[in-house]
Scaffold this motif. Sequence first.
Motif, mmCIF file in Angstrom:
data_model
loop_
_atom_site.group_PDB
_atom_site.id
_atom_site.type_symbol
_atom_site.label_atom_id
_atom_site.label_comp_id
_atom_site.label_asym_id
_atom_site.label_seq_id
_atom_site.Cartn_x
_atom_site.Cartn_y
_atom_site.Cartn_z
ATOM 1 N N UNK A 8 30.492 -10.913 34.929
ATOM 2 C CA UNK A 8 31.679 -11.646 34.473
ATOM 3 C C UNK A 8 32.951 -11.066 35.080
ATOM 4 N N UNK A 9 33.065 -9.742 35.103
ATOM 5 C CA UNK A 9 34.246 -9.094 35.683
ATOM 6 C C UNK A 9 34.364 -9.373 37.182
ATOM 7 N N UNK A 11 33.091 -11.914 38.883
ATOM 8 C CA UNK A 11 33.439 -13.324 39.074
ATOM 9 C C UNK A 11 34.896 -13.569 38.697
ATOM 10 N N UNK A 12 35.365 -12.931 37.644
ATOM 11 C CA UNK A 12 36.761 -13.081 37.241
ATOM 12 C C UNK A 12 37.709 -12.558 38.315
ATOM 13 N N UNK A 13 37.444 -11.356 38.794
ATOM 14 C CA UNK A 13 38.349 -10.744 39.775
ATOM 15 C C UNK A 13 38.252 -11.432 41.134
ATOM 16 N N UNK A 14 37.038 -11.533 41.659
ATOM 17 C CA UNK A 14 36.885 -12.058 43.016
ATOM 18 C C UNK A 14 36.778 -13.581 43.063
ATOM 19 N N UNK A 15 36.387 -14.195 41.972
ATOM 20 C CA UNK A 15 36.263 -15.645 41.966
ATOM 21 C C UNK A 15 37.505 -16.352 41.477
ATOM 22 N N UNK A 16 38.380 -15.621 40.753
ATOM 23 C CA UNK A 16 39.566 -16.256 40.185
ATOM 24 C C UNK A 16 40.870 -15.603 40.640
ATOM 25 N N UNK A 17 41.008 -14.301 40.409
ATOM 26 C CA UNK A 17 42.288 -13.645 40.702
ATOM 27 C C UNK A 17 42.579 -13.555 42.206
ATOM 28 N N UNK A 18 41.606 -13.146 42.974
ATOM 29 C CA UNK A 18 41.780 -13.055 44.426
ATOM 30 C C UNK A 18 42.142 -14.421 45.024
ATOM 31 N N UNK A 19 41.372 -15.482 44.730
ATOM 32 C CA UNK A 19 41.741 -16.792 45.265
ATOM 33 C C UNK A 19 43.079 -17.310 44.725
ATOM 34 N N UNK A 20 43.399 -16.975 43.486
ATOM 35 C CA UNK A 20 44.679 -17.419 42.927
ATOM 36 C C UNK A 20 45.843 -16.825 43.717
#
Length: 164
Positions: A8-9, A11-20
């Motif tokens: 979950x962490x 995916x959150x960091x690399x799947x959401x924050x990085x692309x954001x």
Amino acid sequence: MVSWIISRLVVLIFGTLYPAYYSYKAVKSKDIKEYVKWMMYWIIFALFTTAETFTDIFLCWFPFYYELKIAFVAWLLSPYTKGSSLLYRKFVHPTLSSKEKEIDDCLVQAKDRSYDALVHFGKRGLNVAATAAVMAASKAPPRILRSRSRFRKKSTSSSATETT
């Protein structure tokens, strides 16, 4: 084996924050190519997140399930594999293009139905509240009603004596 929380962490960091952050940079720089790249990613990631909600329930017992999720997000983001672009161009875009009219019609119907339902249930809620208020007022203890009537009698008799 990777646990649920680590998956979950990641995916959150690399799947959401990085692309954001890189989406922000693409918008800021007004680079159309980067902007389109990140829009395709977000569409694929939204579909992934939706699917993940259901697959987590049924496939979490599968060996290496969480590792596969991490690898999938890495594949989507990789500039070498261009996974999100590949999935978007091969599957999502053709499907959405062929079904766009039906999807738009469904969304309009859903919007209209939800508004009608909101109005309907709002009216019912107000009717229930009004009925409850009337019932509560009609079931008031007689003592309160008598004290109010005595107050009225005193005030009317005192005003009658004042006028005479």
